[in-house]
Design an enzyme around this catalytic site. Structure first.
Site, PDB file in Angstrom:
ATOM      1  N   THR A 190       0.877  -1.198  -0.226  1.00  0.00           N
ATOM      2  CA  THR A 190       0.057  -0.069  -0.128  1.00  0.00           C
ATOM      3  C   THR A 190       0.750   1.361   0.044  1.00  0.00           C
ATOM      4  OG1 THR A 190      -1.696  -1.289   1.307  1.00  0.00           O
ATOM      5  CG2 THR A 190      -1.846   1.078   1.438  1.00  0.00           C
ATOM      6  N   GLY A 229       2.845  -3.081   8.141  1.00  0.00           N
ATOM      7  CA  GLY A 229       3.013  -3.677   9.407  1.00  0.00           C
ATOM      8  C   GLY A 229       4.456  -3.960   9.634  1.00  0.00           C
ATOM      9  N   ARG A 369     -27.745 -13.033  33.539  1.00  0.00           N
ATOM     10  CA  ARG A 369     -28.573 -11.944  33.943  1.00  0.00           C
ATOM     11  C   ARG A 369     -29.846 -11.754  33.936  1.00  0.00           C
ATOM     12  NH1 ARG A 369     -26.406  -6.928  36.094  1.00  0.00           N
ATOM     13  NH2 ARG A 369     -27.467  -5.125  35.208  1.00  0.00           N
ATOM     14  N   GLN A 388     -34.189 -10.277  22.807  1.00  0.00           N
ATOM     15  CA  GLN A 388     -32.630 -10.710  23.145  1.00  0.00           C
ATOM     16  C   GLN A 388     -32.256 -11.967  22.474  1.00  0.00           C
ATOM     17  OE1 GLN A 388     -30.637  -8.806  24.965  1.00  0.00           O
ATOM     18  NE2 GLN A 388     -28.918  -9.904  25.859  1.00  0.00           N
ATOM     19  N   THR A 477     -11.206  -4.176   6.029  1.00  0.00           N
ATOM     20  CA  THR A 477     -10.547  -3.390   5.141  1.00  0.00           C
ATOM     21  C   THR A 477      -9.288  -3.835   4.477  1.00  0.00           C
ATOM     22  OG1 THR A 477     -11.417  -1.289   6.213  1.00  0.00           O
ATOM     23  CG2 THR A 477      -9.401  -1.144   4.836  1.00  0.00           C
ATOM     24  N   GLU A 479      -6.209  -6.667   3.703  1.00  0.00           N
ATOM     25  CA  GLU A 479      -6.098  -7.795   2.624  1.00  0.00           C
ATOM     26  C   GLU A 479      -7.244  -7.508   1.700  1.00  0.00           C
ATOM     27  OE1 GLU A 479      -4.122 -10.573   2.759  1.00  0.00           O
ATOM     28  OE2 GLU A 479      -2.986  -9.938   4.286  1.00  0.00           O
TER      29      GLU A 479
HETATM   30  C1  LIG Z   1      -3.880  -1.395  10.628  1.00  0.00           C
HETATM   31  C2  LIG Z   1      -3.656  -1.706   9.100  1.00  0.00           C
HETATM   32  C3  LIG Z   1      -2.655  -2.349   9.031  1.00  0.00           C
HETATM   33  C4  LIG Z   1      -2.219  -2.478   7.450  1.00  0.00           C
HETATM   34  N1  LIG Z   1      -1.197  -3.288   7.007  1.00  0.00           N
HETATM   35  C5  LIG Z   1      -0.635  -3.323   5.665  1.00  0.00           C
HETATM   36  C6  LIG Z   1       0.396  -3.853   5.524  1.00  0.00           C
HETATM   37  O1  LIG Z   1       1.238  -4.501   6.362  1.00  0.00           O
HETATM   38  N2  LIG Z   1       0.890  -3.858   4.208  1.00  0.00           N
HETATM   39  C7  LIG Z   1       0.257  -3.106   3.087  1.00  0.00           C
HETATM   40  O2  LIG Z   1       0.560  -3.277   2.038  1.00  0.00           O
HETATM   41  N3  LIG Z   1      -0.930  -2.616   3.527  1.00  0.00           N
HETATM   42  C8  LIG Z   1      -1.380  -2.479   4.838  1.00  0.00           C
HETATM   43  N4  LIG Z   1      -2.563  -1.831   4.907  1.00  0.00           N
HETATM   44  C9  LIG Z   1      -3.182  -1.247   3.857  1.00  0.00           C
HETATM   45  C10 LIG Z   1      -4.431  -1.760   3.597  1.00  0.00           C
HETATM   46  O3  LIG Z   1      -4.264  -3.011   3.162  1.00  0.00           O
HETATM   47  C11 LIG Z   1      -5.353  -0.791   2.931  1.00  0.00           C
HETATM   48  O4  LIG Z   1      -5.558   0.071   3.651  1.00  0.00           O
HETATM   49  C12 LIG Z   1      -6.519  -1.573   2.020  1.00  0.00           C
HETATM   50  O5  LIG Z   1      -6.079  -2.372   0.986  1.00  0.00           O
HETATM   51  C13 LIG Z   1      -7.410  -0.664   1.834  1.00  0.00           C
HETATM   52  O6  LIG Z   1      -7.151   0.338   0.817  1.00  0.00           O
HETATM   53  P1  LIG Z   1      -7.386   1.979   0.998  1.00  0.00           P
HETATM   54  O7  LIG Z   1      -7.009   2.143   2.665  1.00  0.00           O
HETATM   55  O8  LIG Z   1      -6.383   2.627  -0.018  1.00  0.00           O
HETATM   56  O9  LIG Z   1      -8.742   2.110   0.833  1.00  0.00           O
HETATM   57  P2  LIG Z   1      -9.461   2.745  -0.443  1.00  0.00           P
HETATM   58  O10 LIG Z   1      -9.419   1.830  -1.659  1.00  0.00           O
HETATM   59  O11 LIG Z   1      -9.120   4.046  -0.617  1.00  0.00           O
HETATM   60  O12 LIG Z   1     -11.160   2.656   0.008  1.00  0.00           O
HETATM   61  C14 LIG Z   1     -11.643   3.561   0.560  1.00  0.00           C
HETATM   62  C15 LIG Z   1     -13.176   3.429   0.439  1.00  0.00           C
HETATM   63  O13 LIG Z   1     -13.439   3.438  -0.969  1.00  0.00           O
HETATM   64  C16 LIG Z   1     -14.026   2.326  -1.353  1.00  0.00           C
HETATM   65  N5  LIG Z   1     -13.908   1.849  -2.451  1.00  0.00           N
HETATM   66  C17 LIG Z   1     -12.448   1.847  -3.182  1.00  0.00           C
HETATM   67  N6  LIG Z   1     -12.326   1.252  -4.289  1.00  0.00           N
HETATM   68  C18 LIG Z   1     -13.451   1.029  -4.761  1.00  0.00           C
HETATM   69  C19 LIG Z   1     -14.138   0.281  -5.987  1.00  0.00           C
HETATM   70  N7  LIG Z   1     -13.498  -0.060  -6.773  1.00  0.00           N
HETATM   71  N8  LIG Z   1     -15.610   0.301  -5.631  1.00  0.00           N
HETATM   72  C20 LIG Z   1     -16.404   0.644  -4.752  1.00  0.00           C
HETATM   73  N9  LIG Z   1     -15.907   1.321  -3.778  1.00  0.00           N
HETATM   74  C21 LIG Z   1     -14.519   1.438  -3.708  1.00  0.00           C
HETATM   75  C22 LIG Z   1     -13.940   1.370  -0.335  1.00  0.00           C
HETATM   76  O14 LIG Z   1     -15.030   0.434  -0.281  1.00  0.00           O
HETATM   77  C23 LIG Z   1     -13.441   1.938   0.928  1.00  0.00           C
HETATM   78  O15 LIG Z   1     -14.977   2.349   1.578  1.00  0.00           O
HETATM   79  C24 LIG Z   1      -2.959  -1.887   6.470  1.00  0.00           C
HETATM   80  C25 LIG Z   1      -4.093  -0.801   6.768  1.00  0.00           C
HETATM   81  C26 LIG Z   1      -4.176  -0.826   8.031  1.00  0.00           C
HETATM   82  C27 LIG Z   1      -5.200   0.184   8.479  1.00  0.00           C
END
Ligand SMILES: Cc1cc2nc3c(=O)[nH]c(=O)nc-3n(C[C@H](O)[C@H](O)[C@H](O)COP(=O)(O)OP(=O)(O)OC[C@H]3O[C@@H](n4cnc5c(N)ncnc54)[C@H](O)[C@@H]3O)c2cc1C
Length: 698
Positions: A190, A229, A369, A388, A477, A479
């Site tokens: 990313t 990470g 409870r 519930q 979000t 993977e």
């Molecule tokens: C705690 C954490 C750990 C992570 N670890 C790693 C790591 O070790 N290595 C690494 O490489 N990455 C890592 N990531 C990154 C993570 O893989 C990305 O955040 C994830 O792939 C989503 O990409 P983005 O954040 O750019 O979201 P975006 O793609 O910007 O998405 C934002 C919103 O837009 C929507 N959206 C995007 N594209 C579309 C579409 N085509 N159609 C409809 N809706 C869409 C999504 O549904 C979402 O609601 C990590 C992230 C976090 C927060």
């Protein structure tokens, strides 16, 4: 023979539903008004409510041991080793209040302890027995979800990229160090400007033929690797995804060969200082998972040997020539990402583990409870309230359903890793995308429901819902964002659909599309749409048919819409115009797969009483889902009004029946107290309050 048209009519149900409804409602209003106006309304009637015992049929006698025997994965032993190791090491247990930095250090010590002290070497199993690896991942995730994710980064992502995208030379060089934690590493895909859209990455790796090296560069701040990470504190290496640039002899000077993966050392092995040209920053405090050190990486002309290109799908020779067995950038890209599905399988599987913990705590507490009750009678357990039951019993049923579905996914994944069968690769890719998206979204919502179902005490950090919810939330979000993954499922279904109607053979192993599409696309049967008998509604054939009917209709209608809109909007615009429809299609398909696996699991259960319990739970899962989407079924007259009503009534009744065996059902997950670790959800109910008050100092 089955009696399809017997009315759903149990005398006690009728009593429960008709004679007492009014009395219950009146009394509840009075009780609640007592809260609002404590000295006002005196009770005006005495009733003889049988909230506690309103059974129409005998409760199923479930033997929790037999049930857990059936549920138990074949790798329960290694999970117990994990639990016991951490149980015996209070110094390695994550306290409720801990700073970010301390949590990160603890998490590293936990992982080191697991690998070096407890002698559990997960990496070996990534290769030899993925099912065992996922079992360990689930178990460590229940110790601390940060630990599960840190382990996943080390072995599924960093380790997995070396194994799956590299070749023998990489395995020989790095396996041991990754396995024993001498080489802690990262997976740097990313960037600040690009997450889901991996093909939009901008980091470049340019080949320098004079020095036989690649030069890694971050061309602008939008290309800074973000969220990585293990990068902020512990990582020594990173698998960096970058566009491979090869020098050419034309005016362009370089040719873009698409995104490839490179091993880049980021810190000095001895001093742990960031290596020259590498700038590392901390992504800071997060909503959850603060035991994982997510960082940002910027590269300035960082040189790595040519051998550091993970060259399974494409390599560069000494003289700068590109070779690949795959013909196009798109194919290579698909193959590269296809090798990374293991992370998704792990998340889907672990998410069910989280759901099991939450449901167990919420159900045990709801049995214990007591609030309100009939006048002058003892208070009743909150799980005796229909509301519930409605919150928790379909959730308990879903947990069982997901257990079998994700176990199936793990089996398929292991089989794929053994056979490399192409048909299986497509199936596992789609199934892992769909289940990861569906299960993690469901678990995320359920964690809030569980917290709320446990009232104020659910809000105490010691009872775990807060950390489970915050830590798990991002499962939706990373993977692969769930909305993006569901689109991959929809695209795969459309591909199958197209192939079918172009007269080609389907490669899909989900036979229902192959076999029954035409049947499903015909008009619903006006006779069966009125059948409302319990035998019929609880017949797996009816349930599966209903799920598959819905998927087939959605598939056909979205295909027609896409065709229509693409004429004016182009394929991208048409896809976007139909996006919600496509997502519903994908979810519907995944629900069909989950139900089919559940039905199979019920059939295969060798113990009669466990089988009866599972059948009940499976029926609840199926009917609750149908009821949730009853509008769709009514719109196309698949279900007539009388049948819709019968489905609703029966699903409420099944919730009630499941409630009667809820204790045994959560015991079936075999989660000891030192794993659930919530005083209000303790197994010995009479100790729950005292364990809880101890935390406040009593
Ligand atoms: C705690 C954490 C750990 C992570 N670890 C790693 C790591 O070790 N290595 C690494 O490489 N990455 C890592 N990531 C990154 C993570 O893989 C990305 O955040 C994830 O792939 C989503 O990409 P983005 O954040 O750019 O979201 P975006 O793609 O910007 O998405 C934002 C919103 O837009 C929507 N959206 C995007 N594209 C579309 C579409 N085509 N159609 C409809 N809706 C869409 C999504 O549904 C979402 O609601 C990590 C992230 C976090 C927060």
């Amino acid at each position: 023979m089955e009696s399809h048209n017997t009315k759903y009519s149990n005398p006690t149900d009728e009593d429960y539903n008709i004679n007492q409804d009014q009395a219950i409602v009146t009394r509840r209003i009075q009780r609640l008004s007592l809260h609002l106006h404590p000295i006002s309304v005196p009770p005006v009637f005495s009733d003889n409510l049988q909230l506690l015992t309103c059974t129409g049929r005998a409760k199923i006698n479930v033997n929790a041991e037999n049930l857990s025997e059936y549920m138990r994965g074949k790798h329960r032993d290694i999970q117990e080793r994990v639990y016991e190791y951490f149980n015996a090491r209070p110094d390695l247990q994550t306290p409720l209040e801990i700073t970010k930095d301390a949590h990160r250090e603890l998490c590293m010590r936990q992982l080191m302890g697991l690998v070096r002290e407890a002698g559990i070497r997960p990496f070996k199993y990534v290769v030899e027995d993925p099912a065992k690896y996922f079992a360990i991942l689930e178990a460590v995730g229940s110790v601390d979800m940060s630990l599960g994710i840190k382990m996943g980064v080390q072995y599924s992502l960093w380790g997995g990229s070396v194994l799956n995208l590299g070749t023998k030379k990489h395995k020989d060089k790095y396996f041991e160090g990754i396995d024993n934690m001498e080489y802690p590493g990262c997976f740097a895909m990313t960037e600040l400007h690009h997450g889901s859209n991996v093909q939009g990455l901008q980091t470049v790796a340019t080949f320098d033929p004079f020095r036989d090296e690649f030069i890694i560069d971050t061309p602008n701040d939008g290309a800074i690797k973000w969220w990585i990470g293990n990068a902020a504190v512990h990582g020594k290496f990173a698998t960096v995804f970058a566009k491979l640039m090869l020098p050419t002899h034309d005016t362009k000077g370089v040719s873009d060969m698409g995104v490839h993966a490179f091993i880049v050392p980021i810190r000095d092995m001895k001093t742990h200082e960031a290596l020259p040209g590498i700038e590392i920053h901390d992504c800071g405090h997060k909503v959850g998972l603060n035991g994982v050190d997510n960082g940002a990486l910027k590269f300035r002309s960082v040189r790595i040997p040519r051998d550091n290109l993970l060259n399974r799908f494409g390599g560069v020779s000494r003289d700068g020539k590109y070779t690949s067995s795959l013909p196009s950038i798109n194919k290579r890209f698909a193959a590269t990402l296809g090798e990374l599905v293991g992370g998704r399988v792990g998340l889907a599987y672990s998410s069910v583990g989280v759901l099991k913990i939450a449901v167990t705590i919420a159900v045990r507490y709801s049995l214990l409870r007591q609030q309100f009750g009939p006048p002058k009678q003892p208070e009743i357990s909150i799980l005796d309230y229909q509301s519930q039951q409605h919150k928790l019993m379909p959730m308990l049923a879903s947990t069982y359903a997901f257990h079998f579905a994700t176990s199936h996914l793990v089996e398929k994944y292991s089989e794929m890793k053994r056979s490399h069968d192409e048909e299986l690769v497509g199936d596992v890719h789609t199934l892992s995308a769909g289940l990861k998206a569906y299960v993690t979204s469901y678990t995320a919502k359920s964690l809030s429901t569980c917290r709320e179902a446990c009232g104020g005490h659910g809000y105490a950090a010691v009872n775990r819902f807060g950390s489970l919810r915050n830590d798990h939330d991002i499962f939706q979000t990373f993977e692969g964002d769930n909305t993006v993954l569901l689109q991959q499922v929809a695209a795969y279904l459309l591909k199958q659909y197209k192939e079918k109607f172009q007269g080609g053979t389907l490669t899909v192993t989900w036979n229902y599309l192959r076999e029954s599409m035409n049947t499903y696309l015909s008009q619903p049967n006006p006779v069966t749409s009125r059948w409302e008998g319990e035998d019929h509604l609880r017949n797996p054939n009816f349930q599966l048919d209903a799920f598959r009917y819905r998927t087939s209709r959605l598939l056909q209608s979205v295909a027609v819409r896409l065709r229509k809109h693409s004429k004016t909007l182009g394929s991208f615009g048409a896809w976007n115009r139909c996006l919600n429809h496509l997502l519903t299609l994908a979810e519907s398909h995944i629900e069909s797969v989950i139900l089919a696996k559940f039905i199979e699991a019920v059939r295969s259960c060798p113990d009669a009483s466990s089988q009866a319990a599972l059948k009940l739970v499976c029926d609840l899962y199926a009917l609750d889902r149908i009821w949730n989407d009853i509008g769709t079924y009514r719109n196309v007259d698949y279900v007539a009004p009388n049948k819709a009503k019968a489905i609703h009534k029966l699903s409420e009744y099944l919730s009630f029946q499941v409630k009667n065996i809820a204790r045994e059902l959560v015991d079936g997950f075999e989660l000891p107290d030192h794993v659930t670790r919530a005083p209000i959800g303790t197994q010995v109910a009479k100790e729950a309050y005292s364990q809880y008050t101890q935390y406040a100092g009593f």
